[in-house]
Scaffold this motif. Structure first.
Motif, PDB file in Angstrom:
ATOM      1  N   ALA A   2     -22.614  78.750   2.267  1.00  0.00           N
ATOM      2  CA  ALA A   2     -22.463  78.659   3.723  1.00  0.00           C
ATOM      3  C   ALA A   2     -21.202  79.406   4.172  1.00  0.00           C
ATOM      4  CB  ALA A   2     -22.362  77.194   4.134  1.00  0.00           C
ATOM      5  N   HIS A   3     -21.307  80.027   5.323  1.00  0.00           N
ATOM      6  CA  HIS A   3     -20.148  80.791   5.828  1.00  0.00           C
ATOM      7  C   HIS A   3     -19.094  79.830   6.372  1.00  0.00           C
ATOM      8  CE1 HIS A   3     -17.716  83.632   7.923  1.00  0.00           C
ATOM      9  NE2 HIS A   3     -17.995  83.097   9.080  1.00  0.00           N
ATOM     10  N   ARG A   4     -17.886  80.030   5.946  1.00  0.00           N
ATOM     11  CA  ARG A   4     -16.803  79.213   6.452  1.00  0.00           C
ATOM     12  C   ARG A   4     -15.865  80.029   7.314  1.00  0.00           C
ATOM     13  NH1 ARG A   4     -15.615  74.412   3.325  1.00  0.00           N
ATOM     14  NH2 ARG A   4     -17.466  74.301   2.047  1.00  0.00           N
ATOM     15  N   SER A   5     -15.543  79.529   8.479  1.00  0.00           N
ATOM     16  CA  SER A   5     -14.409  80.159   9.182  1.00  0.00           C
ATOM     17  C   SER A   5     -13.174  79.659   8.480  1.00  0.00           C
ATOM     18  CB  SER A   5     -14.331  79.705  10.631  1.00  0.00           C
ATOM     19  OG  SER A   5     -15.571  79.676  11.209  1.00  0.00           O
ATOM     20  N   SER A   6     -12.292  80.538   8.144  1.00  0.00           N
ATOM     21  CA  SER A   6     -11.092  80.055   7.473  1.00  0.00           C
ATOM     22  C   SER A   6     -10.237  79.294   8.483  1.00  0.00           C
ATOM     23  CB  SER A   6     -10.299  81.232   6.915  1.00  0.00           C
ATOM     24  OG  SER A   6      -9.787  81.986   7.996  1.00  0.00           O
ATOM     25  N   PRO A   7      -9.441  78.373   7.989  1.00  0.00           N
ATOM     26  CA  PRO A   7      -8.540  77.665   8.905  1.00  0.00           C
ATOM     27  C   PRO A   7      -7.697  78.638   9.721  1.00  0.00           C
ATOM     28  CG  PRO A   7      -8.489  76.652   6.740  1.00  0.00           C
ATOM     29  CD  PRO A   7      -9.329  77.876   6.607  1.00  0.00           C
ATOM     30  N   ALA A  10      -9.693  80.143  12.590  1.00  0.00           N
ATOM     31  CA  ALA A  10      -9.927  79.135  13.627  1.00  0.00           C
ATOM     32  C   ALA A  10      -8.673  78.971  14.471  1.00  0.00           C
ATOM     33  CB  ALA A  10     -10.299  77.803  12.976  1.00  0.00           C
ATOM     34  N   PHE A  11      -7.536  78.969  13.813  1.00  0.00           N
ATOM     35  CA  PHE A  11      -6.288  78.789  14.525  1.00  0.00           C
ATOM     36  C   PHE A  11      -6.020  79.970  15.440  1.00  0.00           C
ATOM     37  CE2 PHE A  11      -2.556  76.430  15.195  1.00  0.00           C
ATOM     38  CZ  PHE A  11      -1.514  77.321  15.359  1.00  0.00           C
ATOM     39  N   LYS A  14      -8.009  79.858  18.560  1.00  0.00           N
ATOM     40  CA  LYS A  14      -7.439  78.923  19.525  1.00  0.00           C
ATOM     41  C   LYS A  14      -6.301  79.579  20.301  1.00  0.00           C
ATOM     42  CE  LYS A  14      -3.898  76.194  18.340  1.00  0.00           C
ATOM     43  NZ  LYS A  14      -2.842  75.973  19.345  1.00  0.00           N
ATOM     44  N   ARG A  17      -7.420  81.834  22.964  1.00  0.00           N
ATOM     45  CA  ARG A  17      -7.915  81.149  24.148  1.00  0.00           C
ATOM     46  C   ARG A  17      -6.765  80.684  25.027  1.00  0.00           C
ATOM     47  NH1 ARG A  17     -11.911  78.741  20.558  1.00  0.00           N
ATOM     48  NH2 ARG A  17     -13.836  79.890  20.897  1.00  0.00           N
TER      49      ARG A  17
END
Lengths: 371, 316, 261
Positions: A2-7, A10-11, A14, A17
């Motif tokens: 499964a594809h994971r967005s790395s932490p 993701a940060f 954010k 945004r």
């Protein structure tokens, strides 16, 4: 797998945004650099124009008239006055009404015809040493070209040009910068002081209690401004001492007048800080506002580094609302030219009016209610 | 202050912020020597109401008079006479305890000495720390200092906006003891709180939620507004019993209350004993052998929850 | 069986001031443990040590089987944390917060979608999923924050005064969420100022001046100290005029709380 967005990503998403959603800060961060580029681009001119010129021509003759015409035809020199004696030159300089005086000796054309030295004296207001030297250079170029034209057919066209730099004979650049630096430092410190103090009161919530009390808004404002005045005055004294002891800037005029006008200028800064704080909602915004509203205009548009006369025409009227512009005239006048109230009442009056207007507007925008 | 007038009179106050209705037709009165409580969760409009009454905000509709003065026209007369403690103890953290007090006294044109006897019961608890910076005090002490600062100029009415938030249970009790003693001196006190248990220490309470007043009454009597019969259920696994009780056909509400459950039955005019027996046997059938069911009088929190209806929706 | 939380003589000093004084206790898996104490009693300092934000001066503690000092990374991956002061980013939407925290805790994109979706459904936030968190009423923020803290199925979740200022119904809904989590095996470590909420816990401890002054099940504590509510016990401990207080359950004998200034 499964594809994971790395932490990390993701940060970062954010953070992106946050940046895009804080419209106010985003606008400032995009527009401010643009404004700086534009302003700096226009202000950073090293050529000098509109050199206000006084001619002293005791015995006008065809040579002096021709030379005068050459100056005015050059495009850089603006005529201020033609006088018969040197008596008016000094007062004109002190008033700051002329940048250059061209003084012909009597019997100029005769001297030329006879082949004896014909003297012309070029006096330049060198309070700003950079422009002073350039103006000198332009003047000499005009004279030289006249000489060259007449030269080939004749012998001994001797025009002896003497130059004198008024008010700043050794062309100390400190003398240029220091009054401007004093203005900049005073403005920044005073506006920052009051704007932070007031907005901190707002943020902490103590302002609410103060409002629900017999204290009137003007009392709150005056109460915030006056204590900082003492501090600002101390800054003034330190800055002037530094100018005198470290940079050896001359103090030709009245120290008392200098202290008084510096304090007046500091008060304008304090009022500006109150005005900014009354209009902003957070400490951070108040600080940004204080810095953007004082440092940038003062550095670029007050004439402290870049002469106002060199600014593009549309920018020059803007400088009228910048307090530092007037204070620099006063400071240079007192320190370098040694002039007093008689010559400086106008810029002083402008500062007084600015102070009154800012205090009035600050008091009015400081609503006794929260909304 | 007009001796004949009521210390606080509020009529049909309304206030919006954009689309949000902060206050909706709020009306009540407060008498002298009364502790009047505004009880309700955050966002209910309590702070907005206080700001209007202390003349910091203008209402959109309605009227209010404080000590006989109109909140719109007589702003300064009110500001000279009220004591106000806004939320979150607004004090100067870098000034000392005594310095804060002296400052607030002087702002009102008086001195610490003149107000000393009024604040003595409170101030005596923090006086040993009079030279300490206010920022270095514990939450409970800050709260007492803030109260002293609001009182030092001998106001004619006191507005306290959530004075006990963020303070531990013991300090809260002490604070309310102090309010009791202040009330004795004739001072009307208007205090807001999200804690239902504090509501019982007021003379009268107004339950306020989403800008609307649900009920005004004295704490003992407010249970009258509760619409159904109420029972306490004890004994056994609370969470499991909770879920079971919700299966009862006539259950109006089931909520945990400390170590018991409060079950309210939707059958109005029913026989309490019969219902209790019914619930008991239902629980025994479900395996809760030791369940005890007894009728109880509804308290403030029960009433609040019944009157507030559903909690505020997440999206409009 | 690994204890969810195991604390032994945990101490923290700041200069000459001892904030946490050699506390010892444990929490079993799936327990709801109430960590009570007055402001300034050392609660916040103790929690910070347990979640790895502060290093102990002496003593040891393990959370979810890992030492908080030497295996802090492992601890962080297995715990959730929610405090009243901060929980979610206000200018991000509900969905974005879920995606963010899911990403930070290493959930796969599919996992985020699946769990986030069921979270939104359970909380009935379908209509508000693309609203900014700042637009939600306080109660919903808190419920959402709790769910987000649980997104990565932590073994232990730390809740620091999660229900302050919230309306009474939402408060109770929140506690039902806590019960549901505990029944699934999550250990819940919660602090609160609402002493009626203390009754909802399996066991509570009360800290006074850096030490644990009482610990046990609510019923045992009330019975052994002859009080009707935990509130009364709390008041007595924080302002001791009476004598020693009995400890019950698996904790050590509590020492009488020292005289408070």
């Amino acid at each position: 797998m499964a594809h994971r967005s790395s932490p990390l990503s993701a940060f970062m998403a954010k953070e992106l945004r946050h940046i895009l959603r804080d419209r106010q800060t985003l606008t400032i961060l995009l527009l401010l650099p643009l404004a700086m580029v534009v302003l700096f681009g226009f202000a950073l001119r090293t050529d000098v124009n509109h050199i206000r010129t006084v001619f002293v021509d005791p015995s006008p003759d065809h040579a002096t008239v021709a030379l005068r015409a050459r100056f005015l035809g050059n495009g850089r020199f603006d005529l201020v006055d033609i006088s018969a004696t040197t008596a008016e030159v000094e007062p004109i300089f002190r008033r700051g009404l002329a940048d250059v005086a061209v003084v012909f000796e009597p019997g100029f054309a005769d001297h030329l015809a006879r082949g004896t030295p014909a003297r012309v004296l070029v006096i330049t207001d060198a309070s700003d040493p950079n422009t002073g030297s350039r103006m000198q250079a332009y003047a000499r170029a005009v004279i030289a070209s006249y000489q060259a034209e007449r030269g080939p057919g004749r012998e001994g066209v001797r025009i002896v040009t003497q130059t004198r730099m008024r008010f700043n004979p050794s062309l100390e650049s400190a003398n240029l910068f220091v009054p401007g630096l004093i203005a900049l430092v005073l403005t920044l410190v005073t506006a920052l002081m009051t704007s932070i103090s007031l907005s901190r009161e707002k943020e902490r919530g103590t302002l609410e209690i103060l409002l629900v009390s017999p204290l009137r808004p003007w009392q709150i404002i005056v109460g915030k401004v006056l204590p900082y005045l003492g501090l600002a005055f101390a800054n003034v004294v330190t800055a002037l001492l530094a100018a005198w002891l470290i940079f050896a800037v001359p103090f030709r005029g009245s120290i008392t007048l200098l202290l008084i006008t510096s304090t007046l200028y500091a008060m304008v800064g304090l009022a500006l800080g109150v005005f900014i704080a009354a209009r902003t909602s957070s400490q951070r915004a108040a600080m940004l506002g204080a810095m953007a509203g004082t440092m940038l205009p003062t550095t670029l548009l007050s004439g402290m580094i870049f002469p106002i006369a060199s600014l593009p025409g549309w920018l020059q009227p803007v400088t009228i609302v910048i307090p530092a512009r007037w204070f620099i005239v006063i400071a240079r006048g007192i320190m370098l030219k040694g002039v007093g109230l008689h010559y400086l009442w106008q810029p002083i009056a402008v500062l007084v009016v600015m102070l009154a207007v800012l205090m009035l507007v600050a008091i009015r925008s400081f609503k006794p209610r929260l909304a | 202050m007009n001796e004949a007038s009521v210390p606080l009179e509020v009529r049909g106050l309304g206030k919006r912020f954009g689309d949000v209705v902060a206050l909706d037709d709020v009306s009540f009165e407060v008498e002298r020597s009364e502790i009047f409580g505004l009880v309700g969760p955050d966002g209910g409009g309590k702070t907005t109401l206080f700001r209007i009454l202390t003349t910091l905000l203008l209402a959109d509709s309605g009227s209010a008079s404080v000590l006989g003065f109109d909140v719109v026209r007589d702003m300064w007369a009110i500001r000279e006479r009220v004591g106000y403690m806004p939320g979150r103890f607004s004090l100067y953290p870098d000034l000392g305890v005594e310095e804060n007090l002296r400052f607030f006294a002087s702002v009102f044109g008086t001195t610490l000495e003149e107000g000393y006897d009024l604040i003595a019961p409170i101030y005596s608890q923090i006086e040993p720390f009079r030279d300490r910076r206010a920022g270095a005090l514990s939450g409970g002490m800050k709260q007492k200092l803030a109260l002293s600062c609001a009182l030092v100029h001998r106001p004619d009415i006191l507005f306290l906006d959530e004075p006990t938030t963020g303070v531990d249970a013991v300090s809260r009790r002490e604070f309310w003891d102090l309010l009791d003693s202040l009330r004795e001196s004739g001072l009307p006190i208007v205090v807001s709180t999200p804690y239902m248990d504090e509501a019982s220490r007021c003379d009268r309470v107004a339950l306020i939620q989403q800008g609307r007043i649900l009920a005004i009454d004295d704490p003992g009597a407010i249970g009258r507004r509760f619409p159904n019969l109420l029972f306490s259920v004890r004994g056994g696994d609370r969470y499991a019993m909770l879920r079971a009780l919700r299966d009862l056909p006539h259950s109006a509400s089931v909520f945990p209350f400390g170590d018991e459950l409060h079950y309210s039955d939707s059958r109005t005019g029913g026989d309490a004993d019969a219902i209790a027996a019914e619930v008991r046997s239902f629980l025994r059938e479900r395996g809760f052998a030791g369940a005890e069911v007894a009728r109880i009088e509804p308290g403030i929190e029960d009433t609040f929850m019944a009157l507030m209806g559903a909690p505020e929706a997440a999206a409009a | 069986m690994t204890l969810a939380i195991d604390v032994h003589e945990l101490t923290r000093r700041f200069g000459s001031f001892t904030a946490v004084d050699a506390i010892t206790f444990h929490v079993d898996e799936g327990e709801v443990f109430g960590f009570l104490g007055a402001n300034g009693a050392g609660k916040t300092t103790a929690i910070k040590m347990l979640i790895g934000l502060l290093a102990p001066t002496s003593g040891r503690a393990s959370v979810a089987g890992f030492d908080v000092l030497t295996q802090a990374d492992q601890v962080r991956r297995r715990i959730g944390y929610m405090s009243q002061r901060f929980s979610l980013y206000e200018d991000l939407t509900v969905r974005e917060n879920i995606t963010l925290y899911g990403g930070i805790y290493g959930l796969s994109d599919a996992g985020i979608r699946e769990r986030g979706g069921s979270l939104i459904r359970e909380l009935q936030l379908e209509n508000a999923a693309d609203e900014r968190v700042s637009a939600l009423p306080l109660g919903w923020k808190q419920k959402l924050a709790f769910s987000v803290a649980m997104l990565h199925r932590p073994a232990v979740v730390f809740l620091d005064e999660p229900t302050g200022g919230v309306d009474p119904i939402t408060r109770r809904q929140f506690w039902e969420m806590i019960y549901a989590a505990a029944s699934r095996g999550t250990t819940v470590f919660v602090t609160t100022h609402y002493l009626d909420e203390a009754e909802y816990c399996d066991r509570v401890s009360i800290m006074v001046d850096g030490r644990i002054a009482a610990m046990g099940t609510p019923d045992d504590l009330k019975r052994d100290n002859h009080v009707a509510t935990l509130d009364e016990l709390f008041v007595r401990l924080a302002r001791p005029d009476a004598g020693a207080v009995a400890a019950t359950g698996a904790g050590p004998a509590a020492r009488p709380a020292p005289e408070r200034r």
